[in-house]
Design a protein around this motif. Sequence first.
Motif, PDB file in Angstrom:
ATOM      1  N   HIS A   7       0.842  -1.178   0.000  1.00  0.00           N
ATOM      2  CA  HIS A   7       0.000   0.000   0.000  1.00  0.00           C
ATOM      3  C   HIS A   7       0.879   1.230   0.000  1.00  0.00           C
ATOM      4  O   HIS A   7       1.984   1.225   0.550  1.00  0.00           O
ATOM      5  CB  HIS A   7      -0.900   0.022   1.240  1.00  0.00           C
ATOM      6  CG  HIS A   7      -1.838  -1.146   1.306  1.00  0.00           C
ATOM      7  ND1 HIS A   7      -2.921  -1.276   0.478  1.00  0.00           N
ATOM      8  CD2 HIS A   7      -1.844  -2.248   2.092  1.00  0.00           C
ATOM      9  CE1 HIS A   7      -3.555  -2.389   0.748  1.00  0.00           C
ATOM     10  NE2 HIS A   7      -2.924  -3.010   1.724  1.00  0.00           N
ATOM     11  N   SER A   8       0.380   2.280  -0.611  1.00  0.00           N
ATOM     12  CA  SER A   8       1.102   3.541  -0.577  1.00  0.00           C
ATOM     13  C   SER A   8       0.188   4.606   0.001  1.00  0.00           C
ATOM     14  O   SER A   8      -1.031   4.433   0.080  1.00  0.00           O
ATOM     15  CB  SER A   8       1.566   3.942  -1.981  1.00  0.00           C
ATOM     16  OG  SER A   8       0.458   4.330  -2.764  1.00  0.00           O
ATOM     17  N   ARG A   9       0.771   5.695   0.382  1.00  0.00           N
ATOM     18  CA  ARG A   9      -0.029   6.775   0.951  1.00  0.00           C
ATOM     19  C   ARG A   9      -0.987   7.339  -0.091  1.00  0.00           C
ATOM     20  O   ARG A   9      -2.061   7.808   0.248  1.00  0.00           O
ATOM     21  CB  ARG A   9       0.896   7.853   1.490  1.00  0.00           C
ATOM     22  CG  ARG A   9       1.657   7.377   2.705  1.00  0.00           C
ATOM     23  CD  ARG A   9       2.543   8.476   3.255  1.00  0.00           C
ATOM     24  NE  ARG A   9       3.165   8.016   4.467  1.00  0.00           N
ATOM     25  CZ  ARG A   9       4.462   8.003   4.672  1.00  0.00           C
ATOM     26  NH1 ARG A   9       5.271   8.435   3.736  1.00  0.00           N
ATOM     27  NH2 ARG A   9       4.950   7.561   5.807  1.00  0.00           N
ATOM     28  N   GLY A  10      -0.601   7.273  -1.346  1.00  0.00           N
ATOM     29  CA  GLY A  10      -1.470   7.763  -2.410  1.00  0.00           C
ATOM     30  C   GLY A  10      -2.781   7.006  -2.497  1.00  0.00           C
ATOM     31  O   GLY A  10      -3.770   7.521  -3.035  1.00  0.00           O
ATOM     32  N   ALA A  41      -9.991   4.880   6.782  1.00  0.00           N
ATOM     33  CA  ALA A  41     -10.081   3.447   6.508  1.00  0.00           C
ATOM     34  C   ALA A  41      -9.672   3.192   5.054  1.00  0.00           C
ATOM     35  O   ALA A  41     -10.114   3.895   4.154  1.00  0.00           O
ATOM     36  CB  ALA A  41     -11.505   2.952   6.748  1.00  0.00           C
ATOM     37  N   SER A  42      -8.849   2.176   4.857  1.00  0.00           N
ATOM     38  CA  SER A  42      -8.442   1.818   3.501  1.00  0.00           C
ATOM     39  C   SER A  42      -9.458   0.852   2.909  1.00  0.00           C
ATOM     40  O   SER A  42     -10.392   0.427   3.581  1.00  0.00           O
ATOM     41  CB  SER A  42      -7.043   1.202   3.501  1.00  0.00           C
ATOM     42  OG  SER A  42      -7.052  -0.013   4.200  1.00  0.00           O
ATOM     43  N   GLU A  82      -5.337  15.390  -1.215  1.00  0.00           N
ATOM     44  CA  GLU A  82      -3.974  15.435  -1.751  1.00  0.00           C
ATOM     45  C   GLU A  82      -2.988  14.977  -0.678  1.00  0.00           C
ATOM     46  O   GLU A  82      -3.244  15.128   0.511  1.00  0.00           O
ATOM     47  CB  GLU A  82      -3.619  16.856  -2.197  1.00  0.00           C
ATOM     48  CG  GLU A  82      -2.304  16.982  -2.920  1.00  0.00           C
ATOM     49  CD  GLU A  82      -2.046  18.389  -3.446  1.00  0.00           C
ATOM     50  OE1 GLU A  82      -0.890  18.664  -3.789  1.00  0.00           O
ATOM     51  OE2 GLU A  82      -2.977  19.211  -3.499  1.00  0.00           O
ATOM     52  N   TYR A  83      -1.847  14.444  -1.138  1.00  0.00           N
ATOM     53  CA  TYR A  83      -0.778  14.055  -0.215  1.00  0.00           C
ATOM     54  C   TYR A  83       0.423  14.949  -0.458  1.00  0.00           C
ATOM     55  O   TYR A  83       0.855  15.132  -1.598  1.00  0.00           O
ATOM     56  CB  TYR A  83      -0.381  12.587  -0.404  1.00  0.00           C
ATOM     57  CG  TYR A  83       0.754  12.167   0.497  1.00  0.00           C
ATOM     58  CD1 TYR A  83       0.573  12.087   1.875  1.00  0.00           C
ATOM     59  CD2 TYR A  83       2.013  11.893  -0.010  1.00  0.00           C
ATOM     60  CE1 TYR A  83       1.608  11.734   2.717  1.00  0.00           C
ATOM     61  CE2 TYR A  83       3.059  11.532   0.823  1.00  0.00           C
ATOM     62  CZ  TYR A  83       2.844  11.456   2.183  1.00  0.00           C
ATOM     63  OH  TYR A  83       3.879  11.105   3.023  1.00  0.00           O
ATOM     64  N   ASP A  84       0.967  15.529   0.594  1.00  0.00           N
ATOM     65  CA  ASP A  84       2.154  16.376   0.502  1.00  0.00           C
ATOM     66  C   ASP A  84       3.376  15.524   0.851  1.00  0.00           C
ATOM     67  O   ASP A  84       3.585  15.186   2.020  1.00  0.00           O
ATOM     68  CB  ASP A  84       2.028  17.551   1.471  1.00  0.00           C
ATOM     69  CG  ASP A  84       3.159  18.548   1.318  1.00  0.00           C
ATOM     70  OD1 ASP A  84       4.333  18.130   1.394  1.00  0.00           O
ATOM     71  OD2 ASP A  84       2.867  19.737   1.132  1.00  0.00           O
TER      72      ASP A  84
END
Length: 183
Positions: A110-113, A137-138, A166-168
């Motif tokens: 899994h990635s943060r994206g 929750a994923s 969005e992810y920084d």
Amino acid sequence: MTEFFHAALGFPTAIFTFLLVAVVAYWLAVIVGLFDLDHDAPWLGFGGVPAGIAISLLVAVAWLLTLIGSQVLPDAALAAAPLAAAAGAWLVTRALLVPLRRAFPDGGRHSRGDLVGRPCVIRTGAVTPDFGQAEVASEDGSTAVVQVRTTGGDRLARGDKALIFEYDKDGEFFWVMPYESEI
């Protein structure tokens, strides 16, 4: 021992000997941390395992089959040994990868994206442009508490629902905005 080196460095085994040296160099780089084992190898029926493992097995088996062929085949048939070894190695590698696929389940990485676009619930007293945490929750049902931030005008409080948009990467946090929906 010199007979082994002569066979390993002579035709036709030398073709795969140089590839085997490259595989050993690759694994040394993996051990040192220069490379990761995160790319799948779906081509040629090798999917479900990292490409480094599939290629390493293919080269090692081809080298071994060519070495055996160079010792048992007559000189007239040596020209066909690399092609026969490559075909045999492909079959053997496909068979060896079947049990290895269980060690690398699909979707295990899994990635943060993956969290972008998912709703979350604020868990800190407030979320500002500088501070905040939320529970998200994923898809597989697992939850995580992540660092979140809002844009200048938005202010969220504990229990508010928000949407991750969005992810920084630099700050290692998610940007969130108010979201009205059932979570």
